[in-house]
Design a protein around this motif. Structure first.
Motif, mmCIF file in Angstrom:
data_model
loop_
_atom_site.group_PDB
_atom_site.id
_atom_site.type_symbol
_atom_site.label_atom_id
_atom_site.label_comp_id
_atom_site.label_asym_id
_atom_site.label_seq_id
_atom_site.Cartn_x
_atom_site.Cartn_y
_atom_site.Cartn_z
ATOM 1 N N PRO A 16 -0.048 -2.826 10.284
ATOM 2 C CA PRO A 16 1.232 -2.820 9.584
ATOM 3 C C PRO A 16 2.418 -2.576 10.500
ATOM 4 C CG PRO A 16 0.150 -0.707 9.284
ATOM 5 C CD PRO A 16 -0.794 -1.574 10.082
ATOM 6 N N ARG A 17 2.216 -2.558 11.844
ATOM 7 C CA ARG A 17 3.280 -2.131 12.742
ATOM 8 C C ARG A 17 4.503 -3.035 12.704
ATOM 9 N NH1 ARG A 17 0.335 -2.413 18.436
ATOM 10 N NH2 ARG A 17 -1.308 -1.541 17.126
ATOM 11 N N HIS A 18 4.339 -4.334 12.391
ATOM 12 C CA HIS A 18 5.472 -5.255 12.401
ATOM 13 C C HIS A 18 6.039 -5.496 11.000
ATOM 14 C CE1 HIS A 18 4.748 -5.919 16.587
ATOM 15 N NE2 HIS A 18 3.553 -6.442 16.368
ATOM 16 N N LEU A 19 5.589 -4.735 10.016
ATOM 17 C CA LEU A 19 6.068 -4.917 8.649
ATOM 18 C C LEU A 19 7.370 -4.133 8.469
ATOM 19 C CD1 LEU A 19 5.007 -6.450 6.193
ATOM 20 C CD2 LEU A 19 3.998 -4.318 5.387
ATOM 21 N N ASP A 86 -13.205 -3.850 0.422
ATOM 22 C CA ASP A 86 -13.468 -3.321 1.755
ATOM 23 C C ASP A 86 -13.858 -4.417 2.742
ATOM 24 O OD1 ASP A 86 -12.948 -0.712 1.055
ATOM 25 O OD2 ASP A 86 -15.023 -0.253 0.535
ATOM 26 N N ARG A 87 -14.074 -5.646 2.245
ATOM 27 C CA ARG A 87 -14.615 -6.691 3.105
ATOM 28 C C ARG A 87 -13.816 -7.989 3.107
ATOM 29 N NH1 ARG A 87 -18.315 -3.271 1.427
ATOM 30 N NH2 ARG A 87 -20.138 -2.829 2.712
ATOM 31 N N LEU A 88 -13.130 -8.294 2.012
ATOM 32 C CA LEU A 88 -12.428 -9.564 1.892
ATOM 33 C C LEU A 88 -10.924 -9.328 1.754
ATOM 34 C CD1 LEU A 88 -14.841 -11.348 -0.604
ATOM 35 C CD2 LEU A 88 -14.870 -11.453 1.898
ATOM 36 N N SER A 89 -10.172 -10.405 1.698
ATOM 37 C CA SER A 89 -8.722 -10.326 1.558
ATOM 38 C C SER A 89 -8.354 -9.797 0.183
ATOM 39 C CB SER A 89 -8.106 -11.722 1.755
ATOM 40 O OG SER A 89 -6.763 -11.737 1.324
ATOM 41 N N ARG A 90 -7.704 -8.653 0.150
ATOM 42 C CA ARG A 90 -7.296 -8.081 -1.124
ATOM 43 C C ARG A 90 -6.216 -8.924 -1.788
ATOM 44 N NH1 ARG A 90 -6.630 -2.328 1.847
ATOM 45 N NH2 ARG A 90 -8.844 -1.881 2.188
ATOM 46 N N LYS A 91 -5.339 -9.518 -0.986
ATOM 47 C CA LYS A 91 -4.279 -10.345 -1.556
ATOM 48 C C LYS A 91 -4.863 -11.520 -2.333
ATOM 49 C CE LYS A 91 -0.305 -13.242 -0.381
ATOM 50 N NZ LYS A 91 0.650 -13.668 0.660
ATOM 51 N N SER A 92 -5.834 -12.198 -1.770
ATOM 52 C CA SER A 92 -6.455 -13.340 -2.453
ATOM 53 C C SER A 92 -7.085 -12.912 -3.765
ATOM 54 C CB SER A 92 -7.510 -13.985 -1.552
ATOM 55 O OG SER A 92 -6.915 -14.489 -0.378
ATOM 56 N N ILE A 93 -7.712 -11.732 -3.759
ATOM 57 C CA ILE A 93 -8.365 -11.260 -4.969
ATOM 58 C C ILE A 93 -7.335 -10.873 -6.030
ATOM 59 C CG2 ILE A 93 -9.879 -9.451 -5.892
ATOM 60 C CD1 ILE A 93 -11.368 -9.545 -3.211
ATOM 61 N N VAL A 94 -6.200 -10.321 -5.618
ATOM 62 C CA VAL A 94 -5.145 -9.994 -6.581
ATOM 63 C C VAL A 94 -4.615 -11.263 -7.247
ATOM 64 C CG1 VAL A 94 -2.801 -9.099 -6.842
ATOM 65 C CG2 VAL A 94 -4.447 -7.844 -5.465
ATOM 66 N N LEU A 195 2.127 -16.752 -8.537
ATOM 67 C CA LEU A 195 2.887 -17.445 -7.500
ATOM 68 C C LEU A 195 3.768 -16.468 -6.724
ATOM 69 C CD1 LEU A 195 3.756 -20.108 -6.181
ATOM 70 C CD2 LEU A 195 5.482 -20.355 -7.976
ATOM 71 N N LEU A 196 4.392 -15.526 -7.410
ATOM 72 C CA LEU A 196 5.227 -14.529 -6.740
ATOM 73 C C LEU A 196 4.416 -13.697 -5.754
ATOM 74 C CD1 LEU A 196 7.496 -13.169 -9.638
ATOM 75 C CD2 LEU A 196 8.189 -14.595 -7.699
ATOM 76 N N ILE A 197 3.202 -13.331 -6.133
ATOM 77 C CA ILE A 197 2.350 -12.553 -5.235
ATOM 78 C C ILE A 197 2.002 -13.365 -4.002
ATOM 79 C CG2 ILE A 197 0.110 -11.406 -4.977
ATOM 80 C CD1 ILE A 197 0.230 -10.857 -8.015
ATOM 81 N N ALA A 198 1.646 -14.620 -4.212
ATOM 82 C CA ALA A 198 1.263 -15.484 -3.093
ATOM 83 C C ALA A 198 2.401 -15.636 -2.097
ATOM 84 C CB ALA A 198 0.826 -16.854 -3.623
ATOM 85 N N VAL A 199 3.643 -15.664 -2.586
ATOM 86 C CA VAL A 199 4.799 -15.895 -1.722
ATOM 87 C C VAL A 199 5.399 -14.592 -1.208
ATOM 88 C CG1 VAL A 199 7.147 -16.825 -1.645
ATOM 89 C CG2 VAL A 199 5.331 -18.096 -2.830
ATOM 90 N N GLY A 200 5.459 -13.556 -2.052
ATOM 91 C CA GLY A 200 6.254 -12.378 -1.740
ATOM 92 C C GLY A 200 5.525 -11.190 -1.153
ATOM 93 N N VAL A 201 4.187 -11.209 -1.147
ATOM 94 C CA VAL A 201 3.435 -10.062 -0.639
ATOM 95 C C VAL A 201 2.747 -10.440 0.667
ATOM 96 C CG1 VAL A 201 1.643 -8.360 -1.142
ATOM 97 C CG2 VAL A 201 3.059 -9.260 -3.005
ATOM 98 N N ARG A 202 2.953 -9.643 1.707
ATOM 99 C CA ARG A 202 2.397 -9.930 3.027
ATOM 100 C C ARG A 202 0.989 -9.369 3.159
ATOM 101 N NH1 ARG A 202 7.096 -10.434 6.308
ATOM 102 N NH2 ARG A 202 5.764 -10.804 8.127
ATOM 103 N N ARG A 203 0.115 -10.123 3.797
ATOM 104 C CA ARG A 203 -1.248 -9.639 4.045
ATOM 105 C C ARG A 203 -1.246 -8.411 4.950
ATOM 106 N NH1 ARG A 203 -4.597 -11.972 6.834
ATOM 107 N NH2 ARG A 203 -6.489 -11.320 5.783
ATOM 108 N N THR A 204 -0.227 -8.274 5.784
ATOM 109 C CA THR A 204 -0.119 -7.094 6.630
ATOM 110 C C THR A 204 -0.117 -5.825 5.794
ATOM 111 O OG1 THR A 204 1.252 -8.429 8.106
ATOM 112 C CG2 THR A 204 1.230 -6.061 8.490
ATOM 113 N N MET A 205 0.448 -5.917 4.601
ATOM 114 C CA MET A 205 0.486 -4.770 3.700
ATOM 115 C C MET A 205 -0.814 -4.623 2.916
ATOM 116 S SD MET A 205 3.226 -4.076 0.634
ATOM 117 C CE MET A 205 3.233 -2.503 -0.227
ATOM 118 N N THR A 206 -1.305 -5.719 2.384
ATOM 119 C CA THR A 206 -2.466 -5.636 1.487
ATOM 120 C C THR A 206 -3.757 -5.324 2.214
ATOM 121 O OG1 THR A 206 -2.876 -8.033 1.615
ATOM 122 C CG2 THR A 206 -1.415 -7.256 -0.137
#
Length: 420
Positions: A16-19, A86-94, A195-206
């Motif tokens: 998360p250092r560059h977020l 704990d293993r996959l992309s949380r953003k994709s699952i959300v 759609l908002l989640i896909a565009v507005g939430v960074r994987r660096t955070m999730t």
């Protein structure tokens, strides 16, 4: 800046250092909005249940099961989703979870009877459970030492959804001239939010693991296994919380309309006040980061019992029910839900934060799934006052007994310098 993630997931856990603070604010806001819609989607069913029962001829037992049975889907999604987080992309699952519960919501007005409507409600619950598990795992990892405060903010979003859902749903149903209208509207809103989640939430955070290097300095005092005495005790408290809050929510509008003679608008407003009370999750989370959560949960159980006694034994006027609904939301949701979920995460080591979130979802929502049916059966046996007494006033004592198993000395303790 951050801990090295497990070797099996190193590519999936960016630092998360560059977020930037702006990116954090935008991402967290979008996630909270998505959870607010989740709550609205859940709440819209309750005040419309009398009309649905009348059209389909459902019994009170069937209505109670439909009202809260969807939470079985939340529970079933919780534990496996916890492992996946704990293993996959949380953003994709959300994103996927929002699409799933929106499709389930879309199908509800197309139901032809009890069986297929139950299936559609269950599908909605699966999606809502996946989203909640992922969201609380994200919050627990990214805001590691301030997780109860962050979870409190999420709880405020949930409370806003509980507040708005019945009011908006009732307005849409009145304008539409049919109970089906709100379900179509909320399903469409889910597509927009995905759609908002896909565009507005960074994987660096999730995909953050713990947030800071100092956050994992030494957790030898916390049991290595996520299945331990503390998770057992907290799990009992979670199950009781689910039985109490969803037992209240599921048939409360029916109680108001069929027993106290309230109108549809009054019943919807009363349920909305419980959502307003749920917004007390923010101060509840703030307290959970500073004081012994076991004691805080015990006090919340006692306050919930007292509120339920007044609700089902004494109060008959609309103003009194509005106040008590607010208090029930504050104690049973704002305090119990927020501190149960964060206490469960604190009962496991940082690398198991997703699993801790899954354990909470499993214990809380399996119980919640049958809370409406249990309450309906108790109404048949003891009338509304007796049902409120046994499920909402007496049962919290079992939650307090579960808390007696908890050893707070073997849990992750938030740092006071990071807690605010």
């Amino acid at each position: 800046m951050v801990d090295a993630p497990p070797t099996t997931t190193s590519s999936a856990r960016p630092s998360p250092r560059h977020l930037t603070p702006a990116a954090v604010a935008v991402g967290f806001t979008v996630l909270c909005v998505s959870y607010m819609l989740n709550a609205m989607d859940r709440q819209v069913f309750y005040p419309l249940l009398p009309e649905i029962r009348q059209e389909f001829g459902f019994s009170l037992d069937q209505g109670g099961l439909l009202a809260t049975g969807f939470t079985l889907g939340i529970a079933l999604a919780g534990l496996p989703a916890g492992y996946l987080m704990d293993r996959l992309s949380r953003k994709s699952i959300v994103v996927m979870s929002v699409l799933i519960y929106s499709l389930g919501t879309l199908a509800i007005p197309l139901a032809s009877g009890f069986v297929d409507m139950s299936v559609y409600r269950l599908v909605s619950g699966v999606g809502e459970g996946m989203q909640a598990t992922a969201l609380y795992a994200i919050v627990g990892a990214f805001f590691f030492h301030r997780r109860a405060v962050a979870a409190g903010v999420v709880g405020v979003a949930f409370g806003a959804g509980v507040f708005l859902g019945p009011l908006v749903g009732n307005r849409i149903a009145a304008a539409w001239g049919d109970w089906r209208g709100p379900f179509y509207v909320f399903a469409a809103a889910g597509l927009v939010v995905a759609l908002l989640i896909a565009v507005g939430v960074r994987r660096t955070m999730t995909e953050s693991v713990t947030g800071t290097t100092a956050s994992v300095s030494d957790y030898g005092h916390v049991p290595a296994s996520p299945f331990n005495r503390n998770t057992l005790g907290i799990g009992i408290a979670c199950a009781v919380s689910g039985l109490v809050f969803y037992g209240f929510l599921g048939l409360y509008p029916t109680f108001l309309r069929e027993h106290l003679g309230f109108g549809a608008g009054q019943a919807a407003l009363a349920v909305s006040f419980s959502g307003f009370g749920a917004m007390m999750a923010l101060p509840a989370g703030w307290l959970g980061d500073r004081f012994n959560q076991r004691n805080l949960l015990g006090l919340a159980f006692l306050a919930t019992s007292a509120t339920a006694t007044l609700t089902y034994q004494y109060a008959t006027s609309a103003p009194a029910q509005y106040v008590l609904a607010f208090l029930m939301g504050a104690f049973a949701s704002g305090f119990l839900f927020t501190n149960c979920t964060t206490a469960m995460q604190r009962a496991v080591r940082p690398e198991h934060v997703g699993r801790g979130a899954g354990l909470f979802m499993l214990t809380y929502y399996v119980a919640a799934a049958f809370s409406g049916l249990l309450f309906a059966r108790l109404v048949d046996a003891f009338d509304w006052g007796g049902a409120g007494l046994w499920q909402l006033t007496v049962l919290p004592a079992l939650g307090i007994a579960g808390l007696a198993l908890v050893d707070t000395g073997r849990m992750v303790v938030p740092r006071r310098t990071d807690a605010g």
